[in-house]
Motif scaffolding. Structure first.
Motif, PDB file in Angstrom:
ATOM      1  N   GLN B 141     -39.937  15.845   3.206  1.00  0.00           N
ATOM      2  CA  GLN B 141     -40.611  14.554   3.042  1.00  0.00           C
ATOM      3  C   GLN B 141     -41.223  14.090   4.370  1.00  0.00           C
ATOM      4  O   GLN B 141     -42.329  13.589   4.403  1.00  0.00           O
ATOM      5  N   GLU B 274     -45.868  11.057  -5.662  1.00  0.00           N
ATOM      6  CA  GLU B 274     -46.461  10.340  -4.529  1.00  0.00           C
ATOM      7  C   GLU B 274     -45.426  10.196  -3.426  1.00  0.00           C
ATOM      8  O   GLU B 274     -44.243  10.058  -3.701  1.00  0.00           O
ATOM      9  N   THR B 276     -43.621   8.300  -0.115  1.00  0.00           N
ATOM     10  CA  THR B 276     -43.325   6.918   0.260  1.00  0.00           C
ATOM     11  C   THR B 276     -44.212   6.509   1.421  1.00  0.00           C
ATOM     12  O   THR B 276     -44.873   7.331   2.034  1.00  0.00           O
ATOM     13  N   GLU B 278     -43.376   5.838   4.203  1.00  0.00           N
ATOM     14  CA  GLU B 278     -42.873   6.513   5.406  1.00  0.00           C
ATOM     15  C   GLU B 278     -43.807   7.636   5.851  1.00  0.00           C
ATOM     16  O   GLU B 278     -44.131   7.757   7.028  1.00  0.00           O
ATOM     17  N   SER B 308     -49.098   2.554  -6.762  1.00  0.00           N
ATOM     18  CA  SER B 308     -47.827   3.261  -6.897  1.00  0.00           C
ATOM     19  C   SER B 308     -47.040   3.333  -5.598  1.00  0.00           C
ATOM     20  O   SER B 308     -45.847   3.551  -5.600  1.00  0.00           O
ATOM     21  N   THR B 311     -44.034   1.036  -5.296  1.00  0.00           N
ATOM     22  CA  THR B 311     -42.812   1.246  -6.091  1.00  0.00           C
ATOM     23  C   THR B 311     -41.584   1.456  -5.226  1.00  0.00           C
ATOM     24  O   THR B 311     -40.485   1.247  -5.683  1.00  0.00           O
ATOM     25  N   ILE B 312     -41.767   1.872  -3.977  1.00  0.00           N
ATOM     26  CA  ILE B 312     -40.558   2.071  -3.161  1.00  0.00           C
ATOM     27  C   ILE B 312     -39.888   0.754  -2.803  1.00  0.00           C
ATOM     28  O   ILE B 312     -38.754   0.728  -2.388  1.00  0.00           O
TER      29      ILE B 312
END
Lengths: 314, 314
Positions: B141, B274, B276, B278, B308, B311-312
Motif C-alpha cells: 500500500q 482505490e 487511501t 495516504e 470514493s 470513504t476512509i
C-alpha cells in the motif's frame, strides 16, 4: 442477451477451460516424466540387487547405497517393493500434481525429475496460477450474494439486527459452517480412508492444504495398493478447489466486516472492493427494497456507493 | 500527529511485531521438536548399527531397514553421517520453518514430528498467515505511489503518453526489473552458493518459491557443512519477504492495468481497490496538479473516483 445470462456463460466457459488446462498439463507432465521415472526405478532396482549380492556389507558401502536410495526417494521413487507398482506420473497423479502446482499448494511429494519437466513447471504455473486465481475470483464473485449479502440482509429484516451486528453474526455462522464442512467432516473421512492418519493428522492435513502451505508430509492416496486411487485423487482435487473457493469467500466476508467496523481504515489498508451489478441481481429478484437495504448495510455512510456500481459500464 | 507520520509508525510497529512473532514461533518450534528429533536420530543410528552387525543381509531385512530409514527421512532425519551434525530444529532452521509456514510457501523439507508440533503449526499459521498478508498489504500500500502511480504520472508528463499506454509501458518496465532483480540475479547467486544447483534449478527454485508453491525439492542452505548457515537462512528469509512483496505489487499493478483496459469489467471481476489518501500524500507534496492527473489516469470515466476517497473517513 441479459448480463446475468452472459455472466453465467462466461463462468461456465472459464471452468471448462480450466479443466481442459489441467488435463493438458497432466498429459504433458506424464509424457515428460514417465520415461525418466521408469529409468530411475530400474536403476535403483539394479543397485539394490548389487547391494544384496555383495559378500560383506560395511559402513561405507551401506552409506553409498543409502545416499542413492535417499536421492531417488527425494524424487518420489521408493526402493520398497510394495510401492514400486504405482507410478507418480500416471495420468491421475500428473493431474493431481498439475492441480497442486496451479493452486500453489505444492506438496512436493513428487517433483519433476528432468530439466524439461522443471522448465515446463515454470511455464505451466506462470499461466496456471493467475488463471486459477481468476477462476476462483469469478466463482466467489458470484457466490458473494447468496452466501453473504443475502443472509446479512435477511438477518437485518427478520431478526432486526443493526448492520454491524448482522455482519458479525453472519460471519460467525459462516465460519462455524466452514470449519465443520471443510475441516471437521473431511478430516473424519480422511482419517477413515488413510489407515495411518489420526484425526489430528487429518485436521492438520486439511488446514495445511487449504492455507496452500502444502508441506506434503501427509498426502492422500499415496499408500501402496490404494483402492480407487484415481477416483480418490480426483475427489481430493475437487475438495481442494471447493475448499480454496470457500477460504477466499471467508476472507472476503472478513474483509467486508473489517471495512464496516473501520479496521481497514484504522490500518490504512485497501477497502474490500464493491461488487458489480451482477451480484445484486438476485436481490432485485427478491424485491427492490432489499437492494437498497443491502447497499445501505454495505456502506452505511458512503456517498459513492450508489455511483460506483456504474463503473462496470465504463 | 499527521496522518503520514502515524501511518509510518503503524507500519514500523507491524514489521517489528511480525519479526517478534517469527522469533517466538522459532523458539516454540525448536523447544517442541528438538528433543523428538534427537530421539529419532539416536534410534536410527542404533538401527544402522544393528543392521551392519547382522551376519547375513537378505532382501527382507534390507527392506525392513529401508522402510524405517525412509520414514525417518520423511521427517527430515537423514541416516547419512555427514548430515547428522546439523539439526533441522536449531534456532535458525526453526525460524526458517516458521517463515515458510506463515508465507504459505511450505517447502516441507522439515515437518513437525510430534502431535504438539502439528497442533502448534495449525495455531501458529492460523494467526500468522493473515498477519503476513496484513504486513505485506500494508507495505505494498505504501509502495504503490513511488513504484506505480508516480512513474506512470511521470511517463504521462515527460513522454506525453496517454493513460492506457503509460500504464502498459510502466507495467512492462516494472516486470522486466522484477524478473531481473528477483529471479535472474538471485538465481545466479544461488547457483554459485549451492554446488549442486544449475542455473535452471536456481531459477526454478526462485519461481516455485515466489509463487508460494514451495515444492521443497530445492531448499537453500541444506547441504552438509554449509558455511554461515544461519546467516544464509536469514538472508533467504529476507529475499522471500521482499520477493513476495514485489510479487504482490506486480499483481496489484497488473490488476490496475486490467481495470483501465476494461478487462475486469469484461470478466465481471472486482476492480482494483482505490487507495487511501495516504498513498496520495507524496503526490500532494509534488504538487496538487499531479494528484488530479493521477486520479484522472486511474479512473478516466468514473464519476465515483473523486468521492470514493472520502470513504476512509467513515
Amino acid at each position: 442477451m441479459s448480463s446475468g445470462y452472459k455472466s453465467w456463460i462466461l463462468l461456465t466457459g472459464f471452468i471448462l477451460f480450466y479443466v481442459a488446462y489441467l488435463l493438458l498439463g497432466a498429459l504433458v507432465f506424464s509424457t515428460i516424466e514417465r520415461p525418466v521415472e521408469d529409468k530411475l526405478k530400474s536403476d535403483i532396482q539394479v543397485l539394490k540387487e548389487e547391494f544384496l549380492n555383495q559378500s560383506c556389507v560395511n559402513a561405507t558401502s551401506l552409506e553409498n547405497f543409502l545416499e542413492k536410495v535417499l536421492q531417488a526417494n527425494k524424487y518420489g521413487i521408493s526402493i520398497l517393493p510394495n510401492s514400486s507398482a504405482s507410478s507418480n506420473w500416471d495420468f491421475a497423479s500428473s493431474l493431481f500434481f498439475a492441480n497442486t502446482l496451479v493452486t500453489t499448494v505444492g506438496y512436493g511429494h513428487t517433483t519433476p525429475l528432468s530439466d524439461t519437466g522443471k522448465a515446463f513447471s515454470i511455464f505451466y504455473a506462470l499461466l496456471g496460477v493467475p488463471f486459477t486465481m481468476l477462476v476462483l475470483t469469478a466463482c466467489v464473485q458470484r457466490l458473494m450474494h447468496p452466501v453473504t449479502y443475502g443472509p446479512i440482509s435477511m438477518c437485518r429484516q427478520r431478526i432486526g439486527l443493526d448492520p454491524l451486528t448482522a455482519t458479525a453474526f453472519h460471519f460467525a455462522i459462516l465460519l462455524l459452517l466452514v470449519v465443520l464442512g471443510f475441516f471437521v467432516v473431511p478430516a473424519v473421512v480422511f482419517s477413515h480412508i488413510e489407515d495411518t492418519w489420526s484425526f489430528l493428522d487429518a485436521i492438520y492435513f486439511c488446514f495445511i492444504t487449504l492455507c496452500t502451505i502444502g508441506l506434503g508430509d501427509y498426502v492422500p492416496g499415496e499408500k501402496p495398493g490404494q483402492k480407487f486411487r484415481s477416483l480418490y485423487k480426483i475427489s481430493v482435487m475437487v475438495y481442494l478447489f471447493l475448499g480454496l473457493m470457500i477460504m477466499y469467500l471467508v476472507l472476503r466476508a472478513f474483509h467486508r466486516m473489517a471495512d464496516l467496523h473501520g479496521l481497514t481504515s484504522f490500518f490504512q489498508l485497501p477497502h474490500c472492493d464493491e461488487d458489480t451489478e451482477e451480484d445484486k441481481e438476485p436481490i432485485i429478484e427478491a424485491g427492490p427494497e432489499d437492494q437498497h437495504e443491502a447497499e445501505a448495510s454495505a456502506k452505511p455512510l458512503d456517498p459513492a456507493s450508489q455511483t460506483s456500481y456504474n463503473t462496470i459500464n465504463r
